[in-house]
Design a protein around this motif. Structure first.
Motif, PDB file in Angstrom:
ATOM      1  N   TYR A 151       0.731  -1.184   0.061  1.00  0.00           N
ATOM      2  CA  TYR A 151       0.085   0.066   0.121  1.00  0.00           C
ATOM      3  C   TYR A 151       0.714   1.408   0.016  1.00  0.00           C
ATOM      4  N   VAL A 152       0.605   2.374  -0.659  1.00  0.00           N
ATOM      5  CA  VAL A 152       0.974   3.457  -0.778  1.00  0.00           C
ATOM      6  C   VAL A 152      -0.058   4.623  -0.624  1.00  0.00           C
ATOM      7  N   LEU A 153       0.292   6.056  -0.418  1.00  0.00           N
ATOM      8  CA  LEU A 153      -0.370   7.136  -0.285  1.00  0.00           C
ATOM      9  C   LEU A 153      -1.269   7.140  -1.307  1.00  0.00           C
ATOM     10  N   ASN A 154      -2.333   7.223  -1.521  1.00  0.00           N
ATOM     11  CA  ASN A 154      -3.207   7.647  -2.659  1.00  0.00           C
ATOM     12  C   ASN A 154      -3.174   9.244  -2.764  1.00  0.00           C
ATOM     13  N   GLU A 155      -2.260   9.730  -3.417  1.00  0.00           N
ATOM     14  CA  GLU A 155      -1.910  11.089  -3.728  1.00  0.00           C
ATOM     15  C   GLU A 155      -2.775  11.485  -4.717  1.00  0.00           C
TER      16      GLU A 155
END
Length: 205
Positions: free
Chosen positions: A200-204
């Motif tokens: 998971y990564v930040l949903n910029e």
């Protein structure tokens, strides 16, 4: 004799009509050993100072990065092999052939580690486990506190996984998944990998 502790978890039935659930044993990680503690322990058991140990680990880190960036595999005798792996960039679209421009669609994925058989044998001969006496419970944290800590973690890491959540917060597997799914539904995080192996990564936006 020091023993590792374990408990059990069960996997979802995923359409299994037999009514049976599969149970798995897992190690219960009480804590993470950091570099300072490791250096202190090695120093007590050898002629190296804590600074010597930290310096060696820093030098090893530098060489490991250098060799892996060259696409080389690093072998540490008795310990094992480290090698880089690749993946396609999602934005590259479907790969239909080996044309040279497709190299632009490839990026670093992760570092693969394969332990030496001798290392596995030594651990097997000295590894003893006992059942966890008390059922672990996840600490009570509000959503805002979890979100804030995850954002801070992702400032210095490329992504976060379910196992990272367990280590970072002391969550059980179930609670770690619950929090990740909550943040994903909220739009804070997005999965950058496959459904079976999510990262998971930040949903910029």
């Amino acid at each position: 004799m020091t023993k590792a502790t374990f408990d059990f978890y069960r996997t979802p039935m995923n359409g299994n009509t037999s009514g049976l659930q599969t149970w798995h044993a897992r190690i219960t990680h009480a804590r993470t050993i950091d570099t300072n503690e490791l250096a202190k322990e090695i120093s007590k058991e050898s002629s190296f100072t804590e600074s010597d140990v930290k310096g060696l680990l820093a030098a090893f880190h530098g060489k490991l990065v250098e060799k892996l960036c060259r696409g080389e595999r690093l072998h540490l005798e008795v310990i094992g092999y480290f090698s880089p792996t690749l993946r396609y960039r999602k934005e590259a679209g479907e790969i239909t052939g080996p044309e040279p421009w497709h190299t632009l669609a490839v990026e670093f994925k992760t570092v693969k580690y394969r332990p030496e058989q001798r290392l596995k044998d030594e651990i097997e001969n000295q590894f003893y486990v006992e059942r966890e006496k008390w059922k672990r419970h996840s600490p009570r944290l509000d959503a805002q506190e979890v979100d804030s800590k995850v954002r801070a973690y992702l400032e210095s890491h490329r992504f976060i996984t379910r196992k990272d959540m367990e280590t970072l917060f002391g969550f059980t597997r179930t609670m770690a998944l619950t929090q990740l799914n909550r943040m994903k539904a909220k739009g804070t995080l997005r999965n950058e990998n496959t459904i079976r192996n999510p990262v998971y990564v930040l949903n910029e936006k």
